[in-house]
Design an enzyme around this catalytic site. Structure first.
Site, short mmCIF file in Angstrom:
data_model
loop_
_atom_site.label_atom_id
_atom_site.label_comp_id
_atom_site.label_asym_id
_atom_site.label_seq_id
_atom_site.Cartn_x
_atom_site.Cartn_y
_atom_site.Cartn_z
N SER A 296 17.22 13.28 -110.75
CA SER A 296 16.79 12.07 -111.46
C SER A 296 17.46 11.99 -112.82
O SER A 296 17.92 12.99 -113.36
CB SER A 296 15.27 12.07 -111.65
OG SER A 296 14.59 12.02 -110.41
N SER B 212 17.09 10.44 -105.80
CA SER B 212 17.20 10.44 -107.25
C SER B 212 16.36 9.33 -107.86
O SER B 212 16.40 8.18 -107.41
CB SER B 212 18.68 10.26 -107.66
OG SER B 212 18.85 10.48 -109.04
N ASP C 30 16.23 7.17 -110.83
CA ASP C 30 17.08 6.75 -111.96
C ASP C 30 16.49 5.49 -112.58
O ASP C 30 16.57 4.41 -111.99
CB ASP C 30 18.50 6.52 -111.48
CG ASP C 30 19.09 7.76 -110.82
OD1 ASP C 30 19.12 8.81 -111.48
OD2 ASP C 30 19.49 7.66 -109.64
#
Length: 376
Positions: A253, A291, A293
């Site tokens: 992340s 991830s 983000d």
């Protein structure tokens, strides 16, 4: 027996040179980042009024975590909210408070960054801090903004070692000025591109012809992809990410916080936030399936602050930049995000953590040699 002093002298000089090298940031070592000038500190705190507080927990063999708090201004954020927006690059994460920001376009609490399983502690800490501020005695709802990355490779994340009091301490310690980078705060146990990640920050100052505004970025890096620095395919050269691994071992992340003193409302702040993902992409990040983000963007412009209480029927004064005047802020965000991410890698140091796991620091000397060769 008489000892030869020269090997000792050489050893000491090497140690000093390595220390000086470690203390320098990529820009100071000659790595180019875009065309816009950085602010005096090259940090998010170049945006006047912003305060950063960090609490680092390195305890025993298994605890490697912490908290980073961002205060858009030093006053009462609940009483003087700031315009804000959130952009989701990839939503495999646990960002608390996102829907109210998307709905109302404001932030009313410190922004807290920590590890995945400490989001609840982050919420409690931010809420308790807000409720205890003078003037908030009758407040019964606070929208705490808490972002995270998973530091479970180096940290005993299941132990949930961050407490609400740790969060309050980080917020209360927040100050203007230089921002510590690397293995600190919420970046203590993070991993980026397979190397030690952490907290990074950078800024850009627009020329007066474009308004003279400042954009500052702070990142918590814990993601993967194929690392590139100044256009050099560092990940490939280091053999860290062959093509197969770049796809299969890139989950993680990245939390990105973008601040500006430009008078920009939530709609254009979201547009600015989107450009931060372009900065991430320039470093080789791919926002993989696993991830989280997220980009949180806000404006500190005093004329755009939203009072908690105002007389009914009062019209808000929301003079802000035209769409046509936003492009400079876009470029500033892209450049500052890219540099902040690379700053986090250069500041981070090798760390041993949970179950003896070790993550190496980026081999900076080799990287600098490749960049030097590419620029000649």
């Amino acid at each position: 027996m008489k000892l030869n002093p020269f090997p000792l002298i050489i050893f000491i000089l090497l140690g000093v040179s390595q220390l000086v090298f470690a203390q320098k940031r990529p820009r100071e070592l000659g790595i180019p980042f875009g065309i816009l000038p950085a602010g005096p500190l090259n940090a998010i705190t170049d945006v006047a009024g912003i305060k950063i507080g960090q609490l680092t927990k390195v305890e025993g063999a298994h605890i490697r975590t912490g908290v980073t708090a961002i205060l858009p201004h030093g006053g009462n954020l609940f009483q003087e909210k700031v315009p804000a927006a959130i952009f989701v690059g990839n939503g495999f994460g646990k960002l608390a408070g996102v829907t109210q920001v998307q709905e109302l376009g404001t932030i009313e609490s410190p922004i807290v960054l920590t590890n995945t399983l400490s989001v609840a502690a982050g919420i409690e800490g931010a809420v308790r801090y807000s409720l205890n501020q003078p003037g908030n005695e009758s407040v019964q709802s606070v929208n705490a903004i808490v972002g995270e990355t998973n530091d479970g490779y180096l940290n005993d994340i299941r132990g949930m070692h961050v407490s609400s009091q740790d969060v309050i301490q980080a917020i209360q310690s927040a100050e203007e000025g230089p921002v510590e980078e690397g293995n600190v705060g919420a970046g203590t146990g993070t991993v980026c591109f397979g190397w030690k990640g952490g907290i990074g920050t950078a800024s850009r100052k627009l020329p007066e012809s474009l308004g003279g505004y400042t954009v500052g970025v702070l990142v918590q890096t814990n993601f993967g992809g194929n690392l590139q620095i100044a256009g050099v395919p560092v990940g490939e050269k280091l053999g860290k990410y062959p093509f197969k691994d770049a796809l299969e071992k890139s989950d993680g992340s990245c939390m990105i916080v973008v601040a500006t003193d430009a008078p920009v409302l939530d709609r254009n702040l979201e547009r600015i936030a989107k450009r931060a993902m372009m900065g991430l992409a320039k470093t080789g990040g791919i926002a993989s399936n696993g991830s989280g983000d997220y980009v949180i963007a806000f404006s500190t412009a005093e004329g755009l602050r939203i009072a908690y209480r105002s007389e009914s029927g009062t019209l808000e004064n929301t003079a802000s930049l035209r769409n046509d005047d936003i492009t400079g802020l876009f470029m500033a965000t892209i450049e500052a995000t890219e540099e902040a991410i690379i700053n986090s890698l250069f500041a981070a140091e090798t760390m041993v953590g949970r179950d003896g796991h070790q993550v190496e620091a980026l081999p900076k000397e080799q990287v600098l040699e490749w960049i030097k060769q590419a620029n000649n």
